[in-house]
Every structure is written in structure tokens, then in C-alpha cells.
Design an enzyme around this catalytic site. Sequence first.
Site, mmCIF file in Angstrom:
data_model
loop_
_atom_site.group_PDB
_atom_site.id
_atom_site.type_symbol
_atom_site.label_atom_id
_atom_site.label_comp_id
_atom_site.label_asym_id
_atom_site.label_seq_id
_atom_site.Cartn_x
_atom_site.Cartn_y
_atom_site.Cartn_z
ATOM 1 N N GLU A 284 0.962 -1.460 -0.177
ATOM 2 C CA GLU A 284 0.098 0.079 -0.236
ATOM 3 C C GLU A 284 0.898 1.357 -0.055
ATOM 4 O O GLU A 284 0.372 2.445 -0.530
ATOM 5 C CB GLU A 284 -1.161 -0.090 1.100
ATOM 6 N N TRP A 287 2.140 2.098 -3.745
ATOM 7 C CA TRP A 287 1.133 2.412 -4.394
ATOM 8 C C TRP A 287 0.724 3.864 -3.909
ATOM 9 O O TRP A 287 1.222 4.638 -5.362
ATOM 10 C CB TRP A 287 -0.385 1.762 -4.086
ATOM 11 N N TRP A 315 -21.145 11.606 -19.869
ATOM 12 C CA TRP A 315 -21.420 10.994 -18.764
ATOM 13 C C TRP A 315 -22.803 12.223 -18.551
ATOM 14 O O TRP A 315 -23.572 13.100 -19.451
ATOM 15 C CB TRP A 315 -20.311 11.879 -17.978
ATOM 16 N N ASN A 353 -10.825 2.054 2.925
ATOM 17 C CA ASN A 353 -10.718 2.731 1.271
ATOM 18 C C ASN A 353 -10.931 1.495 0.845
ATOM 19 O O ASN A 353 -11.842 2.177 -0.696
ATOM 20 C CB ASN A 353 -8.876 2.042 1.323
ATOM 21 N N TRP A 371 -16.049 11.030 -12.617
ATOM 22 C CA TRP A 371 -15.839 10.852 -12.167
ATOM 23 C C TRP A 371 -14.890 11.802 -11.723
ATOM 24 O O TRP A 371 -14.406 12.266 -10.346
ATOM 25 C CB TRP A 371 -13.958 9.813 -12.379
ATOM 26 N N TRP A 394 -9.951 7.412 -8.111
ATOM 27 C CA TRP A 394 -10.867 7.929 -8.892
ATOM 28 C C TRP A 394 -10.843 7.439 -11.066
ATOM 29 O O TRP A 394 -12.013 6.924 -10.963
ATOM 30 C CB TRP A 394 -11.255 9.349 -9.018
#
Length: 489
Positions: A284, A287, A315, A353, A371, A394
Amino acid sequence: MHKEFDSGLVWFRRDLRVHDNAALSDALQRCAQVHCVFVLDRAILDGLPRADRRVEFIRETLVELNASLRKLADKPTAGLIVLHAAAHETIPALAAALGVQAVFAAHDYEPQAIARDYAVEAALGGQGIALVTVKDHVIFERREVLTQTGKPYGVFTPYMRAWLARLGDAPPAQHACEPHAQALAARPAAYAHDVPSLEALGFEATNLVTLGITPGASGAAKLVDDFWERMDRYEETRNFPSVKGPSYLSVHLRFGTVSIRQLVGLALQRKLEGSAGAAVWLGELIWRDFYFQVLANFPQVARDAFKPEYDAIQWEQGEHAQALFDAWCQGTTGYPLVDAAMAQLNQTGYMHNRLRMVTGSFLVKHLGLDWRWGERYFAEKLNDFDLSANNGGWQWVSSSGCDAQPYFRIFNPINQSEKFDAQGKFIKRYLPQLAKLNAKQIHAPWKLGALELAAAGVELGKDYPRPVVDHAEARALTLQRYAVVRKNP
């Protein structure tokens, strides 16, 4: 001992600690005397809500940092200069007023911050003052980890392998500040004032204390100690929002009240001892580096899809779209896990998360909304908001980013609820009106009969909303919406 500069200024930004602080350590070694400053930047603060937990967190952290600098210097006249102004204007002015030859700061990777730093560097250069920036809040930055063809990574797993290979088995070296602390200078009388109050800054107190969030390096240290005892169980606990699984250190990483090198060192130590939980947690942290290097190498992601073809998606727009977005923001979508997660965010500034993935996917692939709408809302609400991680997350749920989930993978919010909040403990905490529903009923209350709802004291449309969309219909519309990118999944 002769030093390179007679006088320097350390500009604290997102490294609000004295332990293992790269810019502070560098300045102390290279300057005969060192001043320290933090700017409550009006370019950022003026646009924030007047009750913002992050501002309160920073303000309380600055009080502690000021005391820590005095203790480090072992002189009561030392400390932190705190200014409430536009950073790009006040840093060059302060540097000139103090007569320093160099300003030291940690690298920043956000486009607006880079533009600010260019402006500051230009202004300082015109005065014959150097701007010296160093790496601090990542392990590997920008182009330090590249593919064999010399390009930045766009897929996480090979990046992680290369990252781990470069790190090796030795913990990252830390930056000691104590050996040269005598260089810390007394604050000039004109700047020797206390950290401004929230009221003086134009902000209001929040529920930060009630939430049990302790700012500063001392707050981070308590969380590190607590997580050290739970780290081995991280892999098995991290996905369940009603369980104490995460480290809760994200806000401290965001503002640098804890060192990323310290945390990676701890995770690596436990991983080498055979801890599966530590290995997952280290992943993590990797990341986090990954998203920073994505932003640094592909700054366009701050406004556009990493995969350009995904910007061709149409959208939802208009009043209906706004109504759906409002329901999502307010936690009134009719899907309990989504609504409980949004309530957690709105009430605390934190979201688990797993729930960030669930709520993000729901906004994009159930409501059909851009988004970027969700990204902006999270940016306003999250205590730990970080552009790189927020944008990366996102774009992941929208399938438009680096190593994102495939466009056809659409989280079923009911299944996610049954799997990760099986007893409904998290839902009941944030949606008390559903507290009398049992573990089978609570995940989809609209499927219950009138007698079951009445027994639990729930009237749909009054006590709790009906779903704003149907999952099956939304899924079909999403697959249709994403048809423009099916050739490039």
C-alpha cells in the site's frame, strides 16, 4: 567549521516534523544559521470551507512543530515563523528580510505547487538567493524507477517489483537533524509571535478532537505504536470497515507528521520476519509512491483521463444528474453501504479504503456521473486529501487510469455490503434508522415486505430513501456508455 551558506531558510510545507526531515537536515548541514517558516498559504486557504478539519490539524501541528524546533535547538528563542499570506510572494520577501543565501524545501509534485515553486525560484533568483529542493515524502520519485526501456511505469505490479528490487533489504536511510541542531537561529523579534488562532485565520473549530484525531508528530507516533501491534493482521482485517484494520496514518503521511522512510523501514522489517500483513501494507505504501510518480510524469491526469479515449464517454448531465450527485453526496442513494460510507466521510473526513472504491464505482458506474465530480467532492471532504492518490483512485474506479479495473467490472453494492459488512455493524453505526434490521435485511431494505419494514420501524421514502437507481439497469447502461472504449479496455 566553514559552511556553504552563512544563513538559510527552511520552508516547511508537507513535512511538518523535525524527525527525519530531509530539507531541515540539509539546511542544518550546509548553513551556519537556519531559520524556519511555514506559510498558511492564502492561495489555498481562501477557497476552503470555514470549518475545515485539515486547517485545524495543520494549525495544531504547527504549535507542536514550533515547540519541537525550540527543543531541538535547545534555545527558547528559536522556533517557527508562521505567516498567513500568499506563499509565492511572502517567501522571497521573508528570505530578503532575513538576509539568507538559500531557501530549502521538499519537492512537491502537484502542478499548482510546481508552478508556485517556479515563481518563488524566479523571485529568489532575482535577489541572488538559491532555492534548494530535496526529496522527502516519497521513497522513489519522478523517474527513479523506470521500465527497461527507460519509461515511467503505467502498471503497478511490475512497478512494485522494480521498486522492491531497488530498495533491497536495507531500510531507507533517514536524515538526522539532531547533530547540527545548534545552527537553528533565534527568531527575529518581528517574527517571534505565536501560531495564529483559527479565528485569526478566519476559520472555525471542527470536531477534530471529538473524533480522536491527534495532530502533530506525537499523534502520528501513537498511531505507529498502535499499528505495530496489529500489522501482522493487516491482510485479513484491512477490507472490513467495522474492524480496526488500517493504520489510520494517511492524514499524517499527507502533512508529513510522520516519515515515509520510517514507515517503510518498519514494514520492511516485519516483512523480512515473515509477516504477510506487513508485506501487504508495504504494498500500500508502494501504491502511494506509484501515484506520485504517475502525477509527476503525466501531469495531465490532474484534469484528463490517463487513457485519452475514456474522455469520449458521455456522462449524465443536467438537473437529473445533479439530483443523483446530490443524493450521493448526502448519503441518500438508498444503498445502505454507499450511504453509510458517505455519512462517515461527511461526519469525520475519513473514509475506509474499501468504501472509497465502492462509493467511487457507484458514482461512476451506477449513476453515470463524471469521475471528476467525485474527485472534487473527496478533495473538499477528505482529511487526508492528496491529489495524486485521490486522482489515482478515482481514475481506477472509472477504468480510465493507470492499472485500473476493467470497464466491465462493476461493483454490486449489495454484494460488497454482504461481503465486507456482513453483520451490518458499519451501516448501523452511520445509519441508525436501520439499526433494527437484521444481518440479512440491512443490505437491501427495499427488497423487504411491508411487515418486515414495519417491525424494524422503517418506512421507505420517509425514514430511509428508496434506491435512486436499479443495479441491473445501471449496469446495462454503464456497459452501453463505455461502448466507446470497448476496443481499448
